[in-house]
Design a protein around this motif. Structure first.
Motif, PDB file in Angstrom:
ATOM      1  N   LYS A  21      35.813  48.201  44.804  1.00 40.23           N
ATOM      2  CA  LYS A  21      37.387  48.718  44.977  1.00 40.23           C
ATOM      3  C   LYS A  21      38.270  47.944  44.061  1.00 40.23           C
ATOM      4  O   LYS A  21      38.095  46.755  43.631  1.00 40.23           O
ATOM      5  N   ALA A  22      39.520  48.767  43.742  1.00 35.61           N
ATOM      6  CA  ALA A  22      39.987  48.144  42.574  1.00 35.61           C
ATOM      7  C   ALA A  22      41.154  47.288  43.244  1.00 35.61           C
ATOM      8  O   ALA A  22      41.589  47.505  44.447  1.00 35.61           O
ATOM      9  N   ILE A  23      41.557  46.283  42.483  1.00 36.44           N
ATOM     10  CA  ILE A  23      42.375  45.421  43.034  1.00 36.44           C
ATOM     11  C   ILE A  23      43.553  45.220  42.161  1.00 36.44           C
ATOM     12  O   ILE A  23      43.599  45.161  40.572  1.00 36.44           O
ATOM     13  N   VAL A  24      44.714  45.245  42.705  1.00 41.22           N
ATOM     14  CA  VAL A  24      46.119  45.085  42.030  1.00 41.22           C
ATOM     15  C   VAL A  24      46.399  43.626  41.833  1.00 41.22           C
ATOM     16  O   VAL A  24      46.584  42.779  42.677  1.00 41.22           O
ATOM     17  N   GLY A 170      45.257  49.433  40.106  1.00 42.39           N
ATOM     18  CA  GLY A 170      44.377  48.259  40.444  1.00 42.39           C
ATOM     19  C   GLY A 170      43.221  48.354  39.204  1.00 42.39           C
ATOM     20  O   GLY A 170      43.001  49.314  38.629  1.00 42.39           O
ATOM     21  N   LEU A 171      42.623  47.385  39.058  1.00 42.05           N
ATOM     22  CA  LEU A 171      41.541  47.027  38.135  1.00 42.05           C
ATOM     23  C   LEU A 171      40.018  47.048  38.921  1.00 42.05           C
ATOM     24  O   LEU A 171      40.013  46.416  39.953  1.00 42.05           O
ATOM     25  N   LYS A 172      39.416  47.631  38.475  1.00 42.07           N
ATOM     26  CA  LYS A 172      37.745  47.343  38.697  1.00 42.07           C
ATOM     27  C   LYS A 172      37.037  46.848  37.798  1.00 42.07           C
ATOM     28  O   LYS A 172      37.171  46.599  36.812  1.00 42.07           O
ATOM     29  N   PRO A 173      35.747  46.070  38.236  1.00 44.19           N
ATOM     30  CA  PRO A 173      34.975  45.374  37.267  1.00 44.19           C
ATOM     31  C   PRO A 173      34.531  46.402  36.359  1.00 44.19           C
ATOM     32  O   PRO A 173      34.269  47.620  36.378  1.00 44.19           O
ATOM     33  N   GLY A 174      34.596  45.958  34.988  1.00 42.02           N
ATOM     34  CA  GLY A 174      34.330  46.637  33.939  1.00 42.02           C
ATOM     35  C   GLY A 174      35.626  47.292  33.190  1.00 42.02           C
ATOM     36  O   GLY A 174      35.573  47.870  32.122  1.00 42.02           O
ATOM     37  N   LEU A 205      38.005  42.797  33.251  1.00 40.70           N
ATOM     38  CA  LEU A 205      37.492  42.261  34.448  1.00 40.70           C
ATOM     39  C   LEU A 205      36.105  42.206  34.723  1.00 40.70           C
ATOM     40  O   LEU A 205      35.600  43.278  34.487  1.00 40.70           O
ATOM     41  N   ILE A 206      35.404  41.202  34.793  1.00 39.78           N
ATOM     42  CA  ILE A 206      34.039  41.263  34.732  1.00 39.78           C
ATOM     43  C   ILE A 206      33.379  41.274  36.386  1.00 39.78           C
ATOM     44  O   ILE A 206      32.470  41.997  36.429  1.00 39.78           O
ATOM     45  N   ALA A 213      38.967  35.973  40.507  1.00 39.40           N
ATOM     46  CA  ALA A 213      38.488  37.295  39.604  1.00 39.40           C
ATOM     47  C   ALA A 213      37.979  36.673  38.254  1.00 39.40           C
ATOM     48  O   ALA A 213      38.774  35.614  37.729  1.00 39.40           O
ATOM     49  N   TYR A 214      37.165  36.909  37.491  1.00 44.94           N
ATOM     50  CA  TYR A 214      36.542  36.302  36.329  1.00 44.94           C
ATOM     51  C   TYR A 214      36.938  37.555  35.141  1.00 44.94           C
ATOM     52  O   TYR A 214      36.504  38.695  35.270  1.00 44.94           O
ATOM     53  N   PHE A 215      37.274  37.085  34.162  1.00 41.46           N
ATOM     54  CA  PHE A 215      37.814  37.834  32.913  1.00 41.46           C
ATOM     55  C   PHE A 215      37.204  37.311  31.776  1.00 41.46           C
ATOM     56  O   PHE A 215      37.066  36.054  31.495  1.00 41.46           O
TER      57      PHE A 215
END
Length: 286
Positions: A21-24, A170-174, A205-206, A213-215
């Motif tokens: 799920k994408a997170i803003v 929003g961003l998803k992992p990757g 975003l990892i 959240a880990y980047f």
């Protein structure tokens, strides 16, 4: 047994959907909070000097022989307190910035540093918008700011706090995005000289776990400025890590390593050098 396996597979599928799920994301101050930020930076420079031989001989006599090796260490704190949201939808903030440590060692010799350097602090009073983007600086060390000071302070604070303008979607992992931060900061009393800086960072975003959240962070950096007859330029890149608190809308840590190329040209001396820079920024939020 089949029902148990089917249920396990269903739970795994739901978990994977949630993970994707994408997170803003957004970086902003929250009202009635306290932010305690500790920043440290280390820089190791190895350089060669060319130019006026009499000047080089004088440096040699003082123990600064080639190749020149300089070790720079710097530490500071920035404590920020925010108040309740005001009628104009701004959050009042009071920031105190102080230097904790400063050390410069050239070819094994400690450079003289004023003993009271860590006793000085700068107090900044301002306001932050609820959107996390707008910021007004009302006074620095008790003195009101003009438009020029406002602009310069906001640029420096933005870089110092590493405020990140995440994309609206929003961003998803990757997934990743790149932020550019060009700066032009006047130096000197007459403000005729400026530090020009082009600074871009790619954030990837990892993973997301435990409300954090880990980047991965990849910076690209170039800077140039002139002081009288001397021109200084630096450029480089590196790799870092950032941990972001979702509930606090703020980075908890931002650490990295740079490799820089440094060039100094003047009418008497030219310097070619390489530097390894380590940065650490950690914030406690209450």
């Amino acid at each position: 047994m089949k029902k148990v396996c089917l249920l396990a597979l269903l739970c795994l599928a739901v978990g994977q959907l949630k993970a994707q799920k994408a997170i803003v994301f957004k970086v902003k101050y929250l009202p009635n909070h306290e932010y305690k930020m500790a920043v440290s930076m280390g820089m190791k420079i190895d350089a060669t000097l060319k130019g006026d031989q009499s000047l080089i001989d004088k440096l040699n006599a003082e123990g600064i022989t080639q190749p020149v090796s300089v070790n720079f260490q710097f530490g500071m704190h920035a404590d920020t307190k925010t108040g309740a949201v005001s009628s104009d939808n701004m959050i009042p903030l009071n920031m105190e910035v102080r230097v904790d440590s400063l050390s410069v060692i050239a070819n094994g010799k400690q450079a003289p540093i004023p003993p009271n350097i860590s006793e000085k602090s700068a107090k900044i009073v301002g306001r932050a918008g609820l959107d996390g983007l707008s910021m007004m600086i009302d006074s620095v060390a008790g003195k009101k700011t003009n438009d020029s000071t406002q602009k310069n302070m906001k640029q420096m604070m933005s870089l110092f706090q590493k405020q990140i303008k995440f994309p609206e979607k929003g961003l998803k992992p990757g997934e990743s995005f790149t932020q550019t931060m060009p700066l032009n900061i006047p130096i000197g009393k007459d403000s005729t000289n400026k530090i020009h800086m082009d600074y871009s960072i790619t954030y990837k975003l990892i993973s997301v776990a435990g409300g954090k959240a880990y980047f991965d962070v990849v910076p690209n950096f170039s800077m140039n400025f002139a002081i009288k007859t001397m021109n200084i330029s630096m450029s480089g890149t590196g790799l870092g890590k950032m941990i972001y608190s979702i509930k606090d809308n703020f980075p908890l840590s931002n650490n990295g390593n740079f490799n820089l190329d440094i060039k100094v040209t003047s009418d008497k001396l030219n310097v070619d050098g390489k530097a390894v820079v380590t940065t650490n920024s950690n914030t406690m939020i209450n």
